[in-house]
Structures are given as structure tokens and as C-alpha cells.
Design a protein around this motif. Structure first.
Motif, PDB file in Angstrom:
ATOM      1  N   GLY A 116       4.796  19.897 -62.479  1.00  0.00           N
ATOM      2  CA  GLY A 116       4.813  19.903 -61.023  1.00  0.00           C
ATOM      3  C   GLY A 116       4.289  18.565 -60.525  1.00  0.00           C
ATOM      4  N   THR A 135       0.127  21.966 -56.289  1.00  0.00           N
ATOM      5  CA  THR A 135       1.376  21.209 -56.212  1.00  0.00           C
ATOM      6  C   THR A 135       1.853  21.283 -54.774  1.00  0.00           C
ATOM      7  OG1 THR A 135       2.702  23.139 -56.807  1.00  0.00           O
ATOM      8  CG2 THR A 135       1.962  21.721 -58.593  1.00  0.00           C
ATOM      9  N   ARG A 141       3.861  26.834 -58.007  1.00  0.00           N
ATOM     10  CA  ARG A 141       5.060  26.015 -57.783  1.00  0.00           C
ATOM     11  C   ARG A 141       5.990  26.783 -56.867  1.00  0.00           C
ATOM     12  NH1 ARG A 141       7.753  23.085 -62.887  1.00  0.00           N
ATOM     13  NH2 ARG A 141       9.204  22.680 -61.190  1.00  0.00           N
ATOM     14  N   VAL A 166      11.994  27.276 -64.921  1.00  0.00           N
ATOM     15  CA  VAL A 166      10.572  26.936 -64.901  1.00  0.00           C
ATOM     16  C   VAL A 166       9.825  27.726 -65.969  1.00  0.00           C
ATOM     17  CG1 VAL A 166       8.458  26.987 -63.497  1.00  0.00           C
ATOM     18  CG2 VAL A 166      10.616  26.261 -62.477  1.00  0.00           C
ATOM     19  N   SER A 195       1.339  17.116 -58.186  1.00  0.00           N
ATOM     20  CA  SER A 195       0.095  17.486 -57.523  1.00  0.00           C
ATOM     21  C   SER A 195      -0.174  16.553 -56.345  1.00  0.00           C
ATOM     22  CB  SER A 195      -1.071  17.409 -58.506  1.00  0.00           C
ATOM     23  OG  SER A 195      -2.303  17.541 -57.826  1.00  0.00           O
ATOM     24  N   CYS A 254      11.271  18.458 -53.495  1.00  0.00           N
ATOM     25  CA  CYS A 254      10.073  18.063 -52.751  1.00  0.00           C
ATOM     26  C   CYS A 254       9.972  16.567 -52.517  1.00  0.00           C
ATOM     27  CB  CYS A 254       8.814  18.574 -53.449  1.00  0.00           C
ATOM     28  SG  CYS A 254       8.578  17.912 -55.127  1.00  0.00           S
ATOM     29  N   ILE A 289       0.830  30.061 -64.327  1.00  0.00           N
ATOM     30  CA  ILE A 289       1.829  29.418 -63.470  1.00  0.00           C
ATOM     31  C   ILE A 289       2.414  30.487 -62.551  1.00  0.00           C
ATOM     32  CG2 ILE A 289       3.854  27.927 -63.389  1.00  0.00           C
ATOM     33  CD1 ILE A 289       1.773  26.726 -65.147  1.00  0.00           C
ATOM     34  N   TYR A 334       5.263  30.930 -59.686  1.00  0.00           N
ATOM     35  CA  TYR A 334       6.413  30.146 -59.241  1.00  0.00           C
ATOM     36  C   TYR A 334       7.495  31.055 -58.678  1.00  0.00           C
ATOM     37  CZ  TYR A 334       7.935  31.521 -63.968  1.00  0.00           C
ATOM     38  OH  TYR A 334       8.241  32.222 -65.101  1.00  0.00           O
ATOM     39  N   ILE A 380       2.021  28.299 -51.989  1.00  0.00           N
ATOM     40  CA  ILE A 380       0.957  27.366 -52.353  1.00  0.00           C
ATOM     41  C   ILE A 380      -0.285  27.615 -51.506  1.00  0.00           C
ATOM     42  CG2 ILE A 380       0.308  24.924 -52.385  1.00  0.00           C
ATOM     43  CD1 ILE A 380       3.309  24.357 -53.028  1.00  0.00           C
TER      44      ILE A 380
END
Length: 425
Positions: free
Chosen positions: A393, A228, A208, A133, A395, A261, A125, A127, A214
Motif C-alpha cells: 500500500g 494507507t 486498504r 490483494v 502510507s 490513489c 490486512i 481491504y 481507512i
């Protein structure tokens, strides 16, 4: 794979995660749940230690002039740590995905066929900022039988180091391997690139954060990525919409929590109701503290209402504001709204407000996004709101996982075929 004398700390960490994943795979649900209960207890027992480490990150952030909103996302208090522990206990209560039979049958030749959920293995992960998180990702991965490699941002390094120390001690106390949870060593971008290149050791990466993070992971990783997505979400107000409902949905989609988001970033209004709807929408958005970036129709309505509306540009249509700003346009009809959305969307969530069921069906058929809301706020695209419990998250890709990613999306499948001396002719 043999170890090289010059092997980096990141690759060594990934190897240890691989070994831990093999040890986790055969463990029953009771063992994994016991580890999560131990994590929740340890977080509460050591909350003062965690908050003390977090204070170092907060001090550095303030010294660097970090915006207050980001500092707030970075901040841990004892109350917030307690809430994180409660979230871990919620994960314990979720159904176990491992071993679930996705489909099964007896073939005509007598072979018994089952497709069964199994852990992915090692999940990385990557982030930004939010140290909660760290615990969310670790608890979900462990629940699904995976080892997890955590690479948070340097801004939360002290917090994440303290949290992972607590998590590792807890899983060991519960009888699981410590390396089931690891913080990727290093604060430089080089460690991120090494993690992205650890194909064969890391089974999947999940980024994330913002669009830049990303994009970097998706384009540069040799490890498979579950993308994500950023949330350039739209609300379309159709000609037949109930105007009161439309105002409520628009304001909730934008202003209930603008920094996430699934908050709306653009509103499109059918020209047939613009004269009646725009004044009401401007009043409600202004009261909620939202600044409108609009086309000529919205600017004219703003001028009549004494509300400043900034001229909208292509940059506005493409922007995920994550703030009290929204882009706005009047469109000739539903098809033009759909064309605008398909051009500018990030594929996250779109909404239509309408009393016309045929219009709703057509809008849904024209969308190509993770979620489409009909007479509902975009803010509902969320694992907990969908009843899936916690999520790793959301996707926006189309392979393996799409939408809010819960425990099933942290598994793969294996086919188990049982025979009685069967041979193929």
C-alpha cells in the motif's frame, strides 16, 4: 494468554497466527522463498477452481447492481490468476529484508552494536473488493517473515476463501505452518471490529480501500495502524512551465488510470499563463474523456471553447473522484497554489510543472505530502515504479512507514548487542 471457552472465532484465529509467526521468525530466506514458489505453482494449477469461486461473487455483484468498474476489479480470469502468480514470483526475486543490518558500530567500551531488521509478527490486512490483494498481501508478508490475517470485503468472500485455501495448502506443502496465512472468519462488520481490538495478538493493521474504511480503522482500532491514504493529488502548472509538457503530465496524471490513489484530482494553473494554457488543457482533457469542475476562469475558458465546465465547490476541492473528473482553478502564484494544496490535500502526491528551479525548490519545501513530483506525473508514486517491487500500500502517515510500502516496511528492528563479559559501571 489462556483461551476462554467463549472466545470468538476471530480471536482464536489471531492466536493461531501468533503461534505461526513464532514458527516463521527463525526460518531462512530459502524456506520462505520456497513457500512463495509453491504458492505461484498452486495458483496456476488450481486457477479453474479459483475462477469458479470468483463467478459466485461476480453473480452476486451483478444482481446487486454493482457498477461495472467495481465488478471489473472484482473479476478473476485464468489469465489474471496467472498474472497474480507471476507477481508472486517477482516477490521471490526481491532482496530479503530480514536480517539486514540497518546500522552498526563498535562502541568505545568494546560492545558491538547492530540494529537488525526482524519481522513485525502478525500483520492484519483489511481491504475492499479486489481479490488479487489477498495474494499480494500474503506473499509480501510471508517474504518478510510475518503471519498474515486477511479480512477482505464480503463482496469477494467466495474468491478470497478459495484463494486462501490454495495459499494454505501451498505453504504446508513447503513446510511452513498453515496458519501463517488465514482468512479472518465472518462477513459481518463485527469480525472487523474484533480484529481491530485484538491488541497483543495482532501487531499491526493495514487498511486498504476507500476513505470511509481507512477512517474507521484509524479511529477505532486499538491495534497499531499503518494508514494507507486516499489520494487527493494535485498538479500545479507554474508560470514558467513548458505548456506541451504540462498538458502531457496533466492528462497522464488524471486519465492514464483514474481509479487509483495516485491519479490527479485537482489542477491549479498560474494566472500568468492561464489564457494560453486553459484552452489547450481543456481540449486535451476533453479528448481524454475528462469532465472539468472549474472556477470562474475555467468556466469562462470552457464557454469560449464550447466545452461544458461544471462550477467547482468546496466539495470538489476535497473529493477523491477516482473517475474521469477533475477540479480546476487558476491561482495568482505558487504560494497561493501551495496554500490551496495544503488545505485540501490528503497528503499523498503533489506535482509541479516548471522550468524554474527556484520555483521547484520552493514548491517542494512548502509541501507536506508523501511524494512531490517535479516535471513528472503523479502516477509514478508506486512501489514498482520506484523500483521497490511489489507494495502492500501507500502510507500517508509519518510514523514507521511513509510512501510506497515494500518489504522493509513490513519489518521492525531489534538491537543486538554483543559483549565479552561487559558490565555497566
Amino acid at each position: 494468554m489462556s483461551r476462554s471457552a467463549s472466545e470468538s472465532a476471530v480471536i482464536t484465529t489471531a492466536r493461531r497466527a501468533r503461534e505461526a509467526a513464532a514458527a516463521l521468525a527463525p526460518l531462512p530466506r530459502t524456506a520462505r522463498d520456497a513457500a512463495l514458489e509453491a504458492i505461484a505453482d498452486a495458483l496456476e494449477a488450481r486457477s479453474a477452481e479459483i475462477v469458479e469461486a470468483n463467478a459466485q461473487d461476480i453473480a452476486r455483484a451483478r444482481q446487486a447492481g454493482t457498477p461495472d468498474a467495481i465488478v471489473d476489479r472484482l473479476t478473476l480470469t485464468e489469465q489474471r490468476v496467472s498474472a497474480i502468480a507471476a507477481d508472486v514470483r517477482d516477490v521471490v526475486a526481491l532482496p530479503d529484508p530480514v536480517g539486514e543490518v540497518v546500522r552498526g558500530s563498535t562502541l568505545p567500551n568494546g560492545l558491538e552494536l547492530r540494529q537488525v531488521r526482524v519481522p513485525l509478527g502478525v500483520v492484519g490486512i483489511i481491504y475492499e473488493a479486489r481479490p488479487n490483494v489477498t495474494v499480494d498481501a500474503a506473499s509480501l508478508c510471508l517474504k518478510a517473515g510475518n503471519a498474515v490475517l486477511l479480512r477482505g470485503s464480503s463482496s469477494a468472500y467466495a474468491s478470497n476463501t478459495a484463494l486462501v485455501a490454495v495459499l494454505r495448502d501451498a505453504v504446508v506443502a513447503a513446510g511452513l505452518p498453515a496458519d501463517a496465512v488465514q482468512l479472518v472468519p465472518g462477513e459481518s462488520r463485527e469480525s472487523v471490529h474484533e480484529l481491530m481490538g485484538a491488541r497483543g495478538l495482532v501487531d499491526v493493521l493495514i487498511p486498504r480501500g476507500g476513505a470511509s474504511l481507512i477512517k474507521t480503522v484509524v479511529e477505532q482500532s486499538t491495534v497499531p495502524v499503518i494508514e494507507t491514504g486516499t489520494g487527493n493529488c494535485h498538479v500545479y502548472i507554474d508560470e514558467s512551465a513548458d505548456l506541451g509538457m504540462a498538458v502531457d503530465i496533466l492528462v497522464n496524471s488524471k486519465a492514464q488510470r483514474p481509479s487509483v490513489c495516485n491519479a490527479a484530482e485537482t489542477v491549479l494553473v498560474h494566472a500568468g499563463i492561464a489564457d494560453r494554457f486553459l484552452p489547450r488543457a481543456l481540449a486535451a482533457l476533453t479528448e481524454a474523456g475528462v469532465k472539468v469542475h472549474g472556477d470562474e476562469a475555467w468556466q469562462k475558458a470552457g464557454s469560449s471553447a464550447g466545452v461544458e465546465v461544471a462550477p467547482a465547490t468546496d466539495e470538489d476541492w476535497a473529493t477523491e473522484y477516482l473517475s474521469y473528473d477533475i477540479a480546476a482553478a487558476v491561482v495568482p502564484g505558487l504560494d497561493e497554489a501551495a496554500a490551496h494544496i495544503r488545505r485540501w490535500t490528503s497528503g499523498h502526491t503533489e506535482a509541479i510543472v516548471t522550468r524554474d528551479t527556484a520555483a521547484a525548490r520552493r514548491f517542494v519545501s512548502l509541501m507536506d505530502s508523501t511524494a512531490v513530483m517535479v516535471n513528472a506525473s503523479t502516477r509514478f508514486t508506486d512501489g514498482s515504479q520506484f523500483g521497490y517491487g511489489a507494495e502492500i500500500g501507500i502510507s500517508t502517515q509519518k510514523l514507521h512507514a511513509r510512501g510506497p510500502m515494500g518489504l522493509p516496511e513490513l519489518t521492525s528492528t531489534t538491537y543486538i548487542v554483543t559483549g565479552d563479559g561487559h558490565i555497566r559501571e
